[in-house]
Design an enzyme around this catalytic site. Structure first.
Site, PDB file in Angstrom:
ATOM      1  N   ASP A 178       0.827  -1.213   0.000  1.00 18.16           N
ATOM      2  CA  ASP A 178       0.000   0.000   0.000  1.00 18.16           C
ATOM      3  C   ASP A 178       0.861   1.263   0.000  1.00 18.16           C
ATOM      4  O   ASP A 178       2.003   1.241   0.447  1.00 18.16           O
ATOM      5  CB  ASP A 178      -0.920  -0.028   1.233  1.00 18.16           C
ATOM      6  CG  ASP A 178      -2.078   0.946   1.108  1.00 18.16           C
ATOM      7  OD1 ASP A 178      -2.421   1.336  -0.037  1.00 18.16           O
ATOM      8  OD2 ASP A 178      -2.650   1.325   2.151  1.00 18.16           O
ATOM      9  N   GLY A 230       0.100   5.584  -4.223  1.00 17.99           N
ATOM     10  CA  GLY A 230      -0.473   6.897  -4.549  1.00 17.99           C
ATOM     11  C   GLY A 230       0.114   7.982  -3.665  1.00 17.99           C
ATOM     12  O   GLY A 230       0.506   9.054  -4.157  1.00 17.99           O
ATOM     13  N   ARG A 264      -0.414   9.508  -9.569  1.00 17.43           N
ATOM     14  CA  ARG A 264      -0.507   8.252  -8.824  1.00 17.43           C
ATOM     15  C   ARG A 264       0.107   7.076  -9.598  1.00 17.43           C
ATOM     16  O   ARG A 264       0.729   6.198  -9.020  1.00 17.43           O
ATOM     17  CB  ARG A 264      -1.975   7.949  -8.484  1.00 17.43           C
ATOM     18  CG  ARG A 264      -2.604   8.920  -7.487  1.00 17.43           C
ATOM     19  CD  ARG A 264      -4.073   8.568  -7.251  1.00 17.43           C
ATOM     20  NE  ARG A 264      -4.215   7.179  -6.820  1.00 17.43           N
ATOM     21  CZ  ARG A 264      -4.092   6.777  -5.566  1.00 17.43           C
ATOM     22  NH1 ARG A 264      -3.854   7.635  -4.608  1.00 17.43           N
ATOM     23  NH2 ARG A 264      -4.215   5.496  -5.259  1.00 17.43           N
ATOM     24  N   HIS A 289       2.546   3.514  -8.835  1.00 16.05           N
ATOM     25  CA  HIS A 289       2.303   2.098  -9.161  1.00 16.05           C
ATOM     26  C   HIS A 289       3.485   1.519  -9.946  1.00 16.05           C
ATOM     27  O   HIS A 289       3.934   0.403  -9.687  1.00 16.05           O
ATOM     28  CB  HIS A 289       1.012   1.943  -9.974  1.00 16.05           C
ATOM     29  CG  HIS A 289      -0.220   2.364  -9.222  1.00 16.05           C
ATOM     30  ND1 HIS A 289      -0.473   1.951  -7.932  1.00 16.05           N
ATOM     31  CD2 HIS A 289      -1.272   3.157  -9.567  1.00 16.05           C
ATOM     32  CE1 HIS A 289      -1.626   2.481  -7.518  1.00 16.05           C
ATOM     33  NE2 HIS A 289      -2.122   3.215  -8.494  1.00 16.05           N
ATOM     34  N   SER A 347      -7.618  -5.135  -5.472  1.00 22.18           N
ATOM     35  CA  SER A 347      -8.718  -5.731  -4.690  1.00 22.18           C
ATOM     36  C   SER A 347     -10.042  -5.638  -5.448  1.00 22.18           C
ATOM     37  O   SER A 347     -10.172  -4.869  -6.409  1.00 22.18           O
ATOM     38  CB  SER A 347      -8.846  -5.014  -3.339  1.00 22.18           C
ATOM     39  OG  SER A 347      -9.446  -3.739  -3.517  1.00 22.18           O
ATOM     40  N   ASN A 379     -11.021  -2.129  -5.601  1.00 21.51           N
ATOM     41  CA  ASN A 379     -10.225  -1.139  -6.323  1.00 21.51           C
ATOM     42  C   ASN A 379     -10.844  -0.694  -7.656  1.00 21.51           C
ATOM     43  O   ASN A 379     -10.405   0.299  -8.246  1.00 21.51           O
ATOM     44  CB  ASN A 379      -8.788  -1.646  -6.555  1.00 21.51           C
ATOM     45  CG  ASN A 379      -7.929  -1.632  -5.306  1.00 21.51           C
ATOM     46  OD1 ASN A 379      -7.034  -2.474  -5.138  1.00 21.51           O
ATOM     47  ND2 ASN A 379      -8.171  -0.692  -4.392  1.00 21.51           N
ATOM     48  N   TRP A 380     -11.908  -1.398  -8.099  1.00 22.73           N
ATOM     49  CA  TRP A 380     -12.623  -0.958  -9.323  1.00 22.73           C
ATOM     50  C   TRP A 380     -13.287   0.393  -9.104  1.00 22.73           C
ATOM     51  O   TRP A 380     -13.691   1.059 -10.062  1.00 22.73           O
ATOM     52  CB  TRP A 380     -13.687  -1.985  -9.730  1.00 22.73           C
ATOM     53  CG  TRP A 380     -13.152  -3.335 -10.088  1.00 22.73           C
ATOM     54  CD1 TRP A 380     -13.245  -4.465  -9.324  1.00 22.73           C
ATOM     55  CD2 TRP A 380     -12.449  -3.716 -11.281  1.00 22.73           C
ATOM     56  NE1 TRP A 380     -12.646  -5.527  -9.958  1.00 22.73           N
ATOM     57  CE2 TRP A 380     -12.149  -5.094 -11.177  1.00 22.73           C
ATOM     58  CE3 TRP A 380     -12.054  -3.040 -12.435  1.00 22.73           C
ATOM     59  CZ2 TRP A 380     -11.466  -5.802 -12.162  1.00 22.73           C
ATOM     60  CZ3 TRP A 380     -11.370  -3.741 -13.425  1.00 22.73           C
ATOM     61  CH2 TRP A 380     -11.088  -5.105 -13.282  1.00 22.73           C
ATOM     62  N   ARG A 409       2.056  -4.914   6.008  1.00 19.96           N
ATOM     63  CA  ARG A 409       1.342  -3.847   5.295  1.00 19.96           C
ATOM     64  C   ARG A 409       2.157  -2.567   5.378  1.00 19.96           C
ATOM     65  O   ARG A 409       2.535  -2.137   6.471  1.00 19.96           O
ATOM     66  CB  ARG A 409      -0.061  -3.604   5.869  1.00 19.96           C
ATOM     67  CG  ARG A 409      -0.788  -2.502   5.071  1.00 19.96           C
ATOM     68  CD  ARG A 409      -2.248  -2.321   5.422  1.00 19.96           C
ATOM     69  NE  ARG A 409      -2.862  -1.360   4.496  1.00 19.96           N
ATOM     70  CZ  ARG A 409      -4.108  -1.406   4.059  1.00 19.96           C
ATOM     71  NH1 ARG A 409      -4.909  -2.370   4.474  1.00 19.96           N
ATOM     72  NH2 ARG A 409      -4.570  -0.503   3.224  1.00 19.96           N
ATOM     73  N   ARG A 420      -4.974  -2.249   8.723  1.00 22.36           N
ATOM     74  CA  ARG A 420      -6.158  -3.068   8.438  1.00 22.36           C
ATOM     75  C   ARG A 420      -5.815  -4.067   7.354  1.00 22.36           C
ATOM     76  O   ARG A 420      -4.810  -3.949   6.657  1.00 22.36           O
ATOM     77  CB  ARG A 420      -7.336  -2.177   8.010  1.00 22.36           C
ATOM     78  CG  ARG A 420      -7.026  -1.255   6.841  1.00 22.36           C
ATOM     79  CD  ARG A 420      -8.262  -0.463   6.393  1.00 22.36           C
ATOM     80  NE  ARG A 420      -7.897   0.558   5.428  1.00 22.36           N
ATOM     81  CZ  ARG A 420      -7.692   1.838   5.732  1.00 22.36           C
ATOM     82  NH1 ARG A 420      -7.835   2.254   6.984  1.00 22.36           N
ATOM     83  NH2 ARG A 420      -7.347   2.711   4.802  1.00 22.36           N
ATOM     84  N   SER A 470      -8.069  -4.854   4.827  1.00 24.46           N
ATOM     85  CA  SER A 470      -8.710  -4.469   3.562  1.00 24.46           C
ATOM     86  C   SER A 470      -9.140  -5.678   2.735  1.00 24.46           C
ATOM     87  O   SER A 470      -8.892  -5.730   1.514  1.00 24.46           O
ATOM     88  CB  SER A 470      -7.784  -3.556   2.742  1.00 24.46           C
ATOM     89  OG  SER A 470      -7.473  -2.383   3.456  1.00 24.46           O
TER      90      SER A 470
HETATM   91  C1  IPE Z   1      -5.418  -2.643  -0.369  1.00 18.02           C
HETATM   92  O1  IPE Z   1      -5.109  -1.308  -0.455  1.00 18.02           O
HETATM   93  C2  IPE Z   1      -5.376  -3.267  -1.739  1.00 18.02           C
HETATM   94  C3  IPE Z   1      -4.064  -3.348  -2.357  1.00 18.02           C
HETATM   95  C4  IPE Z   1      -2.917  -3.035  -1.795  1.00 18.02           C
HETATM   96  C5  IPE Z   1      -4.052  -3.853  -3.693  1.00 18.02           C
HETATM   97  P1  IPE Z   1      -6.247  -0.189  -0.589  1.00 18.02           P
HETATM   98  O2  IPE Z   1      -5.522   1.110  -0.708  1.00 18.02           O
HETATM   99  O3  IPE Z   1      -7.186  -0.529  -1.663  1.00 18.02           O
HETATM  100  O4  IPE Z   1      -6.987  -0.335   0.816  1.00 18.02           O
HETATM  101  P2  IPE Z   1      -7.857   0.720   1.634  1.00 18.02           P
HETATM  102  O5  IPE Z   1      -8.849   1.319   0.690  1.00 18.02           O
HETATM  103  O6  IPE Z   1      -6.915   1.745   2.169  1.00 18.02           O
HETATM  104  O7  IPE Z   1      -8.466  -0.088   2.737  1.00 18.02           O
HETATM  105  C1  IPE Z   2      -1.616   0.298  -3.392  1.00 18.01           C
HETATM  106  O1  IPE Z   2      -1.343   1.657  -3.377  1.00 18.01           O
HETATM  107  C2  IPE Z   2      -1.778  -0.240  -4.785  1.00 18.01           C
HETATM  108  C3  IPE Z   2      -3.175  -0.544  -5.177  1.00 18.01           C
HETATM  109  C4  IPE Z   2      -4.207  -0.490  -4.397  1.00 18.01           C
HETATM  110  C5  IPE Z   2      -3.381  -0.949  -6.554  1.00 18.01           C
HETATM  111  P1  IPE Z   2      -2.513   2.719  -3.394  1.00 18.01           P
HETATM  112  O2  IPE Z   2      -2.860   3.046  -4.795  1.00 18.01           O
HETATM  113  O3  IPE Z   2      -3.653   2.248  -2.566  1.00 18.01           O
HETATM  114  O4  IPE Z   2      -1.815   3.970  -2.715  1.00 18.01           O
HETATM  115  P2  IPE Z   2      -2.469   4.934  -1.636  1.00 18.01           P
HETATM  116  O5  IPE Z   2      -2.943   4.084  -0.512  1.00 18.01           O
HETATM  117  O6  IPE Z   2      -3.582   5.649  -2.308  1.00 18.01           O
HETATM  118  O7  IPE Z   2      -1.347   5.834  -1.228  1.00 18.01           O
HETATM  119 MG    MG Z   3      -4.099   2.398  -0.580  1.00 18.43          MG
END
Ligand code: IPE
Ligand code: IPE
Ligand code: MG
Length: 264
Positions: A40, A43, A53, A57, A85, A88-89, A208, A214, A216
């Site tokens: 995580d 972004g 962002r 990635h 996840s 994430n959609w 994490r 969490r 997630s």
């Molecule tokens: C969890 O991260 C999913 C991945 C790392 C792919 P998210 O950024 O989607 O989780 P939340 O929204 O903070 O719980």
């Molecule tokens: C995790 O990083 C990667 C995916 C969920 C695909 P994030 O994209 O969730 O990054 P933050 O949590 O917004 O910083």
């Molecule tokens: Mg995230």
């Protein structure tokens, strides 16, 4: 006094902080069999640098390559990462599209090397949610590395722990309907046999990055007795040294599984 203590702490931290020293500190007999990582903070890493962002990635893929290599060197049995996840959609279409392309491009670029390292790749999650092209790429990587005997590398894509439980429930209901079993005969082992990670050890350690504490919706069945390790570091900045730090910490945990400590 405080200054003295602080000074002391600082110098002892420094002592064990290098990658090599941490590596030497890992008790190989107490390594986790299955490590799962919630990668995580991509972004936040990018925003902090004034970048889009997507740049986070892309940078996160480089980190994954480094940490996967460390897992190979340490002969970790199973290594599962959360890449996308079921939730994430909800993100902007441009970000989702970028991620889909990144999965395809990274896989095409890294597959040969992963195969040479003996890695056995599996994509876990609801794979029919992806384009036929990507499904074919995933399938090809799994088939090509199926006979490898090294690290079992699972990439969770369109993965949700609750969704996995729904798929398990549907499979068991089908078994009951077909007369293969009775509801009262359903066991934890039967549930396990229908998981995406079937046949692999349960998760011992969840890491994490990026500060949120969490799961997630990640591997909710498999992490029932996992040790949890969190860091504020964003995934693109996560290093081998920090990975080793997590492993050293894991090796010192007293895992009781509801019983009593063996240490006393
Ligand atoms: C969890 O991260 C999913 C991945 C790392 C792919 P998210 O950024 O989607 O989780 P939340 O929204 O903070 O719980
Ligand atoms: C995790 O990083 C990667 C995916 C969920 C695909 P994030 O994209 O969730 O990054 P933050 O949590 O917004 O910083
Ligand atoms: Mg995230």
């Amino acid at each position: 006094m405080l200054k003295k203590l602080f000074g002391k702490k600082k110098s002892s931290n420094k002592q064990i902080n290098t990658e090599k020293e941490l590596l030497d500190n890992i008790d190989r007999s107490r390594l986790p069999r299955h490590v799962a990582i919630i990668m995580d903070g991509n972004g936040r890493w990018a925003s902090g640098k004034g970048m889009v962002r997507s740049a986070g990635h892309a940078s996160g893929v480089k980190t994954l390559k480094t940490i996967l290599r460390a897992a190979v060197d340490l002969k970790i049995e199973a290594f599962t990462v959360y890449a996308f996840s079921t939730e994430n959609w909800k993100r902007p279409t441009a970000e989702v599209d970028f991620l889909m392309k990144l999965f395809a491009d990274s896989l095409a670029r890294e597959l040969d090397e992963m195969d040479e390292l003996g890695i056995r790749i599996k994509f876990i999650g609801r794979l029919d949610g992806f384009s036929p092209y990507l499904q074919e790429q995933f399938d090809n990587a799994c088939r090509r590395t199926a006979d490898n005997t090294g690290v079992r590398f699972n990439v969770a894509v369109n993965y949700g722990g609750q969704d996995e439980m729904v798929r398990v429930a549907q499979a068991l209901a089908e078994d009951v309907k077909a007369g293969k079993t009775l509801p009262e005969d359903i066991t934890a082992d039967m549930i396990e046999s229908h998981l995406d990670t079937s046949g692999m050890p349960p998760v011992d350690l969840v890491i994490r990055t990026s500060g949120d504490m969490r799961l997630s919706n990640f591997l909710i069945w498999q992490t029932a007795y996992a040790e949890l390790w969190f860091t504020d570091t964003n995934w693109p900045d996560f290093t081998k040294a920090e990975f080793f730090e997590a492993l050293v910490d894991f090796s010192k945990r007293d895992r009781r599984f509801g019983g009593l400590s063996k240490k006393k």
